[in-house]
Write a protein that holds these residues in place. Sequence first.
Motif, short mmCIF file in Angstrom:
data_model
loop_
_atom_site.label_atom_id
_atom_site.label_comp_id
_atom_site.label_asym_id
_atom_site.label_seq_id
_atom_site.Cartn_x
_atom_site.Cartn_y
_atom_site.Cartn_z
N UNK A 387 0.84 -1.20 0.00
CA UNK A 387 0.00 0.00 0.00
C UNK A 387 0.87 1.25 0.00
N UNK A 388 2.00 1.21 0.72
CA UNK A 388 2.90 2.35 0.75
C UNK A 388 3.45 2.63 -0.65
N UNK A 389 3.87 1.59 -1.36
CA UNK A 389 4.37 1.78 -2.72
C UNK A 389 3.26 2.28 -3.64
N UNK A 390 2.07 1.76 -3.44
CA UNK A 390 0.94 2.19 -4.26
C UNK A 390 0.66 3.68 -4.08
N UNK A 391 0.69 4.15 -2.84
CA UNK A 391 0.43 5.56 -2.56
C UNK A 391 1.56 6.43 -3.10
N UNK A 392 2.80 5.98 -2.93
CA UNK A 392 3.94 6.74 -3.44
C UNK A 392 3.78 6.99 -4.94
N UNK A 393 3.35 5.96 -5.67
CA UNK A 393 3.21 6.09 -7.12
C UNK A 393 1.95 6.89 -7.49
N UNK A 394 0.82 6.48 -6.94
CA UNK A 394 -0.45 7.05 -7.39
C UNK A 394 -0.68 8.48 -6.90
N UNK A 395 -0.21 8.77 -5.69
CA UNK A 395 -0.43 10.10 -5.12
C UNK A 395 0.83 10.96 -5.24
N UNK A 396 1.96 10.42 -4.73
CA UNK A 396 3.19 11.20 -4.71
C UNK A 396 3.70 11.57 -6.08
N UNK A 397 3.46 10.70 -7.09
CA UNK A 397 3.95 10.99 -8.45
C UNK A 397 2.81 11.37 -9.38
N UNK A 398 1.83 10.47 -9.53
CA UNK A 398 0.78 10.69 -10.53
C UNK A 398 -0.07 11.92 -10.24
N UNK A 399 -0.56 12.03 -9.00
CA UNK A 399 -1.44 13.15 -8.68
C UNK A 399 -0.72 14.49 -8.76
N UNK A 400 0.54 14.51 -8.34
CA UNK A 400 1.33 15.74 -8.47
C UNK A 400 1.50 16.10 -9.95
N UNK A 401 1.72 15.08 -10.79
CA UNK A 401 1.85 15.33 -12.23
C UNK A 401 0.54 15.88 -12.81
N UNK A 402 -0.58 15.28 -12.44
CA UNK A 402 -1.87 15.79 -12.92
C UNK A 402 -2.08 17.23 -12.47
N UNK A 403 -1.63 17.53 -11.25
CA UNK A 403 -1.79 18.89 -10.73
C UNK A 403 -1.04 19.93 -11.54
N UNK A 404 0.09 19.53 -12.13
CA UNK A 404 0.85 20.47 -12.95
C UNK A 404 0.06 20.92 -14.16
N UNK A 405 -0.85 20.07 -14.64
CA UNK A 405 -1.70 20.42 -15.77
C UNK A 405 -3.11 20.76 -15.33
N UNK A 406 -3.30 20.99 -14.02
CA UNK A 406 -4.62 21.31 -13.47
C UNK A 406 -5.64 20.26 -13.91
N UNK A 407 -5.29 18.99 -13.72
CA UNK A 407 -6.15 17.91 -14.20
C UNK A 407 -6.31 16.79 -13.18
N UNK A 408 -6.18 17.10 -11.89
CA UNK A 408 -6.36 16.07 -10.87
C UNK A 408 -7.80 15.58 -10.88
N UNK A 409 -7.95 14.25 -10.87
CA UNK A 409 -9.29 13.66 -10.78
C UNK A 409 -9.46 13.11 -9.38
N UNK A 410 -10.15 13.85 -8.55
CA UNK A 410 -10.44 13.37 -7.21
C UNK A 410 -9.24 13.40 -6.30
N UNK A 411 -9.50 13.55 -5.03
CA UNK A 411 -8.49 13.48 -3.98
C UNK A 411 -9.06 12.56 -2.91
#
Length: 611
Positions: A387-411
């Motif tokens: 779960x820790x690895x999953x969060x690191x990837x999905x939130x720490x990397x992916x969600x931050x990346x989506x945020x750079x393009x103002x495209x986060x889907x859900x928090x």
Amino acid sequence: MVNRGAPPSSHHKALSREQFASVDSAPRRLTRRVPVHAGVQVLSVTLILAMIGTCLLHQVPALIRLFPEGDLYLSRYEGAYTIPIRLFLFSFYIAYASAMAASIKGRVLYAVDLCLTFALVCVIFDCLALLARLHLGVPMHLYMALPISGLAGLLIFSARILRHGDMPRRDDSPLRKRIHPTQFLVASATVSLAAGWSMAVARQELSGVEQLRHLALLGGIGTGVFLFLPLLFVLLNWVAAFHALLFPPGRFAPPLTVIVPAHNEAHIIAETIACLDAAALRYDNSVLLLVVDNNSHDGTGEVARAALASARKIQGRVVIEREPGKAHALNRGVAETDTEFVVRIDADSQVSPEALARVMRHFSNPLVAVVGGLALSPGGGLFDGVRMLEVILKVGLDQVAYGAADAIIGIPGMFVAYRIKALRAVGGFASNMNGEDTDAATRIGESGCRLVVDPTATFVSEVPRTFEHMREQRHRWFRSLFHVMARNRQHFQMRNFSIRSKLLMPYMLINTARRAIALPFLLFALLFLLMSPDPRSTISTQAILAFLMGAPMVMVIFSALVMLRFRALLSLPQYLLFRMYRSYLTLESMLSITFNGFSERCQGRRRGRKR
């Protein structure tokens, strides 16, 4: 640098079903409890049909002449293939329909609908390929045809579930009144750079690149496609990092209300309140806590009152909400909120001492309306490491990346701060569906406000300790995407032109379908490799390993290194196996979606038998 501190974890124990399950687990009229045999049935039927079809395509002379490529293609293509992806998808469609939550007639009609729709798409594609070869002299290669077929098949599968499944009613919310050009400039620039670098690497005549070309499983997905997504996410994270350096959030600490919905949380609510109190001590303003007791019968309210009485700074009270469901509890808390900002925290989440201050500073930007943090695992459980690895990837990397393009889907709703005006403008939290947190954040984002994920705002969130709890949680999580998409159908219309609605939402649907077919596809690939029905196929053991590991393993390692979570990498082998288990749970979650009022009819029959 990411703050790696976290509050001391509680001795999280395995919960009973009474503690982790609620009315939110499976909303009435939309879902059913999945029989244990349903997923196994889909796997078995898919493999049986796919292998029978493979044998027929390679042994029946008429079929050999009609489909010389070894798959269901009506036009000749250049190059070699790895696996008959079209045959597999037709087999999977029939297998899924055989176990779906519908009447026998409904299952037959749904299988026919899926197969005919996919067949029509394939015929159109093959005709275009034939015309291009005959009139333009441009041959189509299988390494292009197979991935396109696969992506089309995945999109059809998700779109048909979204259209025909029992879903929440559409409920329109305010849309952004103007287009923000920055997000399109950022997205265009990063996509162009990632595509250019990927193509440049793919064209290099290097031995390593040549070997990677032979590791593709889905019909020749070469190094260009393999590198594109990782490069894109890395570039977007760089953009987010530069933006944080150039425009750091200012000091901002307004009066704050915290809502904690609680249903049978006596075992942990006191620790949650104690951690909130520690965070309030480091927050430069008043913090009011509303514990919304939602029909608990384990003494949750009494435990919460005792914890509030012993708190050093935080003030609060227990509010009673009789209507069952987390959304009702949250909306009751929102109705009782008088401050401009509100934070929702799950009763099983313990925030770090700096968490409140870190999320609230982002609201110094008046465009920001939702801010989330990074969930940490309590440790010691079967699934905590993965779960820790999953969060690191999905939130720490992916969600931050989506945020750079103002495209986060859900928090994720375990710990989120809202601008109360924006939350009320979109109707608050939706009830009688899964994914009320994703729904609220997405609607706020599409109204023109910004969503932010701050990985330095950490909190410990409970991780399932048993397979039954994990199964309940993931069914709810994976099914929620379809509920949110159905409720917000307006975002797919052309008048709402945003990266989130036009790119990320379809991508999320395709990605969910990809996870659902990943395990049956892997098993079919293994059987196809062992049987070797076609010597022209380039499938290999290395290709199957690349499918099992591949880009996700590279990205999770990169994410852990960037976030300085080195110890998390010790769980990498378990994570790779967990991805296949997660795939199976995704498939089961798709089978939990009912069609044509199936669950309501079943409940009516049960009531009739009781009489």
